[in-house]
Design an enzyme around this catalytic site. Sequence first.
Site: not given
Ligand code: ADP
Length: 165
Positions: A19, A43, A92, A130
């Site tokens: 992130h 969630k 990703r 996450s």
């Molecule tokens: P959500 O619950 O919407 O999936 P996340 O907090 O998991 O939210 O992710 C928010 C954004 O960050 C999404 O666009 C997700 O694809 C991106 N994201 C999550 N992990 C990574 C990572 N390791 N590298 C790049 N982008 C990421």
Amino acid sequence: MADRCAIYPGTFDPITNGHVDIIERASHLFDRIIVVIARNSKKQPLFAEDERQVMIRDAVSALPNVSVDVCEGLLVEYARQQKAAAIVRGLRAVSDFEYEFQIALMNRKLEPAISTVFLMPHEKYCFLSSTIIREVARFGRDVRDLVPAEVARRLNNKFATHRIE
Ligand code: ADP
């Protein structure tokens, strides 16, 4: 020219280095980035919303044009209120694409003036989520290379307490 604002929404439970990588890239492309914790009643998060907010603030403290907020309702509505030009999402792998494509097109239908911008993280973060961090940390393994220091500390505290119980 008006300042170019983008929002970066997600659950951030917790924020990872993937992130942060996306936030840094976006902070070079836009004048202002708002990292938005999107409330999702479906969630059941590990970290409370205020804790997630503190961890994000700490992780982006070196980036002066990045702020953190929470969004309760429809995301495009929030984006419009903030006069954001774009919604940033991280891609990703191809597996992210279908879901992201669907949301991006729906958001464009709802709010045609706001574009979704996809950014790719450094390849070393392409496997990172996450969910994976929570799973690995739960079993007491070291995730310090993959999350900001404050997140690693809080994961450690959380699961250390759980392990004693
Ligand atoms: P959500 O619950 O919407 O999936 P996340 O907090 O998991 O939210 O992710 C928010 C954004 O960050 C999404 O666009 C997700 O694809 C991106 N994201 C999550 N992990 C990574 C990572 N390791 N590298 C790049 N982008 C990421």
